[in-house]
Design an enzyme around this catalytic site. Structure first.
Site, PDB file in Angstrom:
ATOM      1  CD  GLU A 156      -2.522   1.685   0.194  1.00 44.07           C
ATOM      2  OE1 GLU A 156      -3.293   0.881  -0.343  1.00 44.07           O
ATOM      3  OE2 GLU A 156      -2.353   2.859  -0.234  1.00 44.07           O
ATOM      4  N   GLY A 197      -7.684   2.147   1.391  1.00 40.48           N
ATOM      5  CA  GLY A 197      -7.900   2.739   0.068  1.00 40.48           C
ATOM      6  C   GLY A 197      -8.728   4.006   0.080  1.00 40.48           C
ATOM      7  CB  THR A 198     -10.456   5.750  -2.737  1.00 42.80           C
ATOM      8  OG1 THR A 198      -9.294   5.888  -3.543  1.00 42.80           O
ATOM      9  CG2 THR A 198     -11.350   6.952  -2.939  1.00 42.80           C
ATOM     10  CB  SER A 222     -10.547   5.000  -9.702  1.00 42.23           C
ATOM     11  OG  SER A 222     -11.346   5.194  -8.555  1.00 42.23           O
ATOM     12  CB  VAL A 258     -22.305   8.783  -6.624  1.00 43.32           C
ATOM     13  CG1 VAL A 258     -22.607   8.224  -5.265  1.00 43.32           C
ATOM     14  CG2 VAL A 258     -22.846   7.880  -7.692  1.00 43.32           C
ATOM     15  CG  LEU A 264     -20.526   0.785  -7.115  1.00 44.50           C
ATOM     16  CD1 LEU A 264     -21.794   0.011  -7.442  1.00 44.50           C
ATOM     17  CD2 LEU A 264     -20.855   2.053  -6.340  1.00 44.50           C
ATOM     18  CG  HIS A 275     -47.362  -3.325  11.394  1.00 44.78           C
ATOM     19  ND1 HIS A 275     -47.450  -2.426  10.359  1.00 44.78           N
ATOM     20  CD2 HIS A 275     -48.145  -2.846  12.397  1.00 44.78           C
ATOM     21  CE1 HIS A 275     -48.266  -1.439  10.715  1.00 44.78           C
ATOM     22  NE2 HIS A 275     -48.699  -1.686  11.947  1.00 44.78           N
TER      23      HIS A 275
HETATM   24  P1  NAI Z   1     -20.314  10.001 -11.833  1.00 43.09           P
HETATM   25  O1  NAI Z   1     -19.863   9.305 -13.047  1.00 43.09           O
HETATM   26  O2  NAI Z   1     -21.273   9.348 -10.891  1.00 43.09           O
HETATM   27  O3  NAI Z   1     -20.974  11.411 -12.246  1.00 43.09           O
HETATM   28  C1  NAI Z   1     -20.295  12.389 -12.994  1.00 43.09           C
HETATM   29  C2  NAI Z   1     -21.297  13.338 -13.595  1.00 43.09           C
HETATM   30  O4  NAI Z   1     -20.590  14.461 -14.128  1.00 43.09           O
HETATM   31  C3  NAI Z   1     -22.091  12.736 -14.741  1.00 43.09           C
HETATM   32  O5  NAI Z   1     -23.468  12.885 -14.491  1.00 43.09           O
HETATM   33  C4  NAI Z   1     -21.635  13.559 -15.961  1.00 43.09           C
HETATM   34  O6  NAI Z   1     -22.664  13.747 -16.910  1.00 43.09           O
HETATM   35  C5  NAI Z   1     -21.230  14.883 -15.319  1.00 43.09           C
HETATM   36  N1  NAI Z   1     -20.285  15.695 -16.136  1.00 43.09           N
HETATM   37  C6  NAI Z   1     -19.183  15.263 -16.798  1.00 43.09           C
HETATM   38  N2  NAI Z   1     -18.571  16.302 -17.414  1.00 43.09           N
HETATM   39  C7  NAI Z   1     -19.293  17.439 -17.151  1.00 43.09           C
HETATM   40  C8  NAI Z   1     -19.180  18.840 -17.504  1.00 43.09           C
HETATM   41  N3  NAI Z   1     -18.177  19.309 -18.268  1.00 43.09           N
HETATM   42  N4  NAI Z   1     -20.098  19.717 -17.032  1.00 43.09           N
HETATM   43  C9  NAI Z   1     -21.113  19.271 -16.267  1.00 43.09           C
HETATM   44  N5  NAI Z   1     -21.292  17.961 -15.897  1.00 43.09           N
HETATM   45  C10 NAI Z   1     -20.376  17.049 -16.326  1.00 43.09           C
HETATM   46  O7  NAI Z   1     -18.952  10.432 -11.079  1.00 43.09           O
HETATM   47  P2  NAI Z   1     -18.644  10.878  -9.583  1.00 43.09           P
HETATM   48  O8  NAI Z   1     -19.850  11.405  -8.906  1.00 43.09           O
HETATM   49  O9  NAI Z   1     -17.449  11.760  -9.713  1.00 43.09           O
HETATM   50  O10 NAI Z   1     -18.231   9.526  -8.878  1.00 43.09           O
HETATM   51  C11 NAI Z   1     -17.108   8.767  -9.338  1.00 43.09           C
HETATM   52  C12 NAI Z   1     -17.285   7.307  -9.026  1.00 43.09           C
HETATM   53  O11 NAI Z   1     -17.228   7.084  -7.628  1.00 43.09           O
HETATM   54  C13 NAI Z   1     -18.599   6.776  -9.524  1.00 43.09           C
HETATM   55  O12 NAI Z   1     -18.375   5.655 -10.318  1.00 43.09           O
HETATM   56  C14 NAI Z   1     -19.363   6.414  -8.278  1.00 43.09           C
HETATM   57  O13 NAI Z   1     -20.122   5.240  -8.470  1.00 43.09           O
HETATM   58  C15 NAI Z   1     -18.283   6.233  -7.239  1.00 43.09           C
HETATM   59  N6  NAI Z   1     -18.814   6.632  -5.936  1.00 43.09           N
HETATM   60  C16 NAI Z   1     -19.747   5.856  -5.337  1.00 43.09           C
HETATM   61  C17 NAI Z   1     -20.344   6.253  -4.154  1.00 43.09           C
HETATM   62  C18 NAI Z   1     -21.426   5.408  -3.569  1.00 43.09           C
HETATM   63  O14 NAI Z   1     -21.535   4.240  -3.930  1.00 43.09           O
HETATM   64  N7  NAI Z   1     -22.285   5.938  -2.706  1.00 43.09           N
HETATM   65  C19 NAI Z   1     -19.942   7.486  -3.463  1.00 43.09           C
HETATM   66  C20 NAI Z   1     -18.984   8.246  -4.227  1.00 43.09           C
HETATM   67  C21 NAI Z   1     -18.434   7.810  -5.390  1.00 43.09           C
END
Ligand code: NAI
Length: 466
Positions: A31, A38-39, A144, A182, A320, A445
């Site tokens: 690591e 990790g993240t 990532s 997200v 995820l 319930h």
């Molecule tokens: P995301 O892929 O979920 O969302 C990114 C958004 O940015 C998209 O809707 C896209 O259309 C928009 N976008 C891209 N370029 C743009 C621009 N120039 N102007 C305006 N909008 C634009 O990515 P996010 O939220 O950064 O998350 C990254 C990863 O981390 C995801 O794969 C997510 O699943 C994961 N994650 C999961 C969590 C959870 O399971 N609760 C919590 C945080 C992250």
């Protein structure tokens, strides 16, 4: 000689290491951070949940306690203390992972791992020395990193990624979030609740892009009610810090081409993440990546070098933690001669806003695209006794089931504790359950879980409570 050397101690890597060790393999893990996890544990899932929970308490105390007959006054935010609590949650958990490594006899190396050849990993240790680990197999679980946009430089002060947004020293007056995915929705919620004006600028036509459209619309309605502002179908062209230490954000309508400008305190760039594979020596070994930089693997997670495996955010698929964990376990079990397997149809996804959005399986749009005939059952939280007494009645459960066989194909929940409720849907789908199976199962319930049962009954138009 190790049986397995894991590079990266996030949820995918450390879970795989534990499982491999349980199955009798000699395992090492490398690591580059000072702490394991990790993240997810250090700068992702866990600290964001800690802040979401703290900020939710604040809102409840401010807006909801009075309704319960509880008068409180003088509530103040002590941001340092809130951040300190978050850091403690993180350090408890990361040291917990270090303990798990010891307990499971996984040898831990703190440093940067680079593959020298298919059986040797070189580690540049934090001490400055270098050591070589000989191994039969290697698992790449390096995860990532945050993406940015051309013309936008993340300084983690005024223009932040999720990492900076988890540690802002002051509450911004106005926060612009780029991307309604997200991260944008979760961290936007934190700062909105703590008092910032939050404007979310999203390229697409809906928030939470991969979600079921009707459910995403309900979430947008709830967040708008809470005061979050959304600008959809708008592309951010630039964000620059000016001489007054403010950020000038320029964006334009995707369809209209109309240009707009905002001057704000802080910008959160949440436009997705990219696989992290720099400096690992993959190119020298000819390990194949796709155009977006994801490492390509077969169904056993083998890269083009058969004893080098890759999992998690580094390979295509949803980014995820729980997906990475299952893949890590599958690799460990395959190496031990067991049938390692991941069912991608039942990977749940959760957005920890309020209400929470949790889903598994197909969306309605996907079923229509695939021309799969289905019945939909829905039930709102407004009609549920427990949701009423909690005072959380926004949202609904929607179950999509095959029209002919009644087998559950997708479940989409927007509501209180949807993150916990989705587990029932995942188990049901793993067992190939029908909507009727859920409808005929006891649900205590009064609980929120009854909404799931009523939605299952509604698939065959037999809901009772509404
Ligand atoms: P995301 O892929 O979920 O969302 C990114 C958004 O940015 C998209 O809707 C896209 O259309 C928009 N976008 C891209 N370029 C743009 C621009 N120039 N102007 C305006 N909008 C634009 O990515 P996010 O939220 O950064 O998350 C990254 C990863 O981390 C995801 O794969 C997510 O699943 C994961 N994650 C999961 C969590 C959870 O399971 N609760 C919590 C945080 C992250």
């Amino acid at each position: 000689m190790f049986d397995l050397v894991v590079i990266g101690a996030g949820p995918g890597g450390y879970t795989s290491a534990i499982r491999a060790s349980q199955l009798g393999l000699k395992v090492a893990i490398i690591e580059k951070r000072k702490t394991l996890g990790g993240t997810c544990l250090n700068i992702g899932c866990i600290p964001s949940k800690a802040l979401l929970d703290s900020s939710e308490h604040y809102i409840q105390a401010q807006e909801e306690f009075e309704d319960h007959g509880l008068t409180v006054s003088g509530i103040k935010i002590n941001l340092d203390r809130m951040m300190g609590r978050k850091d403690k949650v993180v350090s408890d958990l990361t040291s917990g992972v270090a303990y798990l490594m010891k307990k499971n006899k996984v040898e831990t190396f703190y440093g940067f791992g680079k593959i020298k050849n298919a059986n040797t990993v070189e580690v540049r240790l934090d001490s400055g020395e270098t050591t070589s680990l000989e191994t039969k197999n290697i698992l790449l679980a390096t995860g990532s990193a945050a993406n940015t946009l051309p013309g936008i430089e993340i300084d983690e002060q005024n223009i932040v990624s999720s990492t900076g947004a988890l540690s802002l020293p002051v509450i911004p007056e106005h926060l612009v979030v780029i991307g309604a995915g997200v991260i944008g929705l979760e961290l936007g919620s934190v700062w909105k609740r703590l008092g910032s004006k939050v404007t979310v600028i999203e390229y697409g036509s809906k928030i939470a892009a991969s979600s079921d459209t009707a459910t995403s619309k309900l979430l947008q309605r709830s967040l708008t009610k809470q005061g979050m502002e959304f600008v959809l179908e708008a592309k951010v062209n630039s964000a620059q810090v000016n001489k007054n230490n403010k950020v000038e954000v320029e964006y334009e309508g995707v369809k209209t081409g109309e240009k707009q400008k905002l001057v704000v305190d802080t910008v959160l760039v949440a436009t997705g993440r990219r696989p992290y594979s720099e400096g690992l020596g993959l190119e020298d070994l000819g390990i194949e990546k796709n155009k977006a930089g994801f490492v390509m693997v077969n169904s056993h997670y083998q890269t083009t070098v058969p004893n080098i495996y890759a999992i998690g955010d580094l390979i295509p698929g949803p980014m995820l933690a729980h997906k990475a964990e299952e893949e890590g376990v599958a690799v460990a079990e395959t190496l031990a001669g067991l049938p390692g397997h991941v069912n991608y149809m039942t990977v749940p996804s959760v957005i920890y806003t309020w209400p929470e959005l949790a889903s598994v399986g197909y969306t309605e749009e996907e079923l229509k695209d695939k021309k799969i005939a289905y019945n939909a059952g829905k039930f709102p939280f407004t009609a549920n006794g427990r949701a009423k007494s909690l005072g959380c009645t926004d949202g609904q459960v929607k179950i999509l089931a095959d029209k002919e066989t009644d087998q559950i194909l997708g479940v989409h929940i927007l509501g209180p504790r949807a993150s916990d409720m989705i587990a029932e849907a995942v188990v049901a789908m793993e067992f190939g359950a029908s909507a009727e199976d859920i409808a005929r199962s006891f649900h205590a319930h009064p609980t929120l879980s009854e909404v799931m049962r009523e939605a299952a009954l509604d698939v065959n138009k037999a809901a009772r409570q509404f």
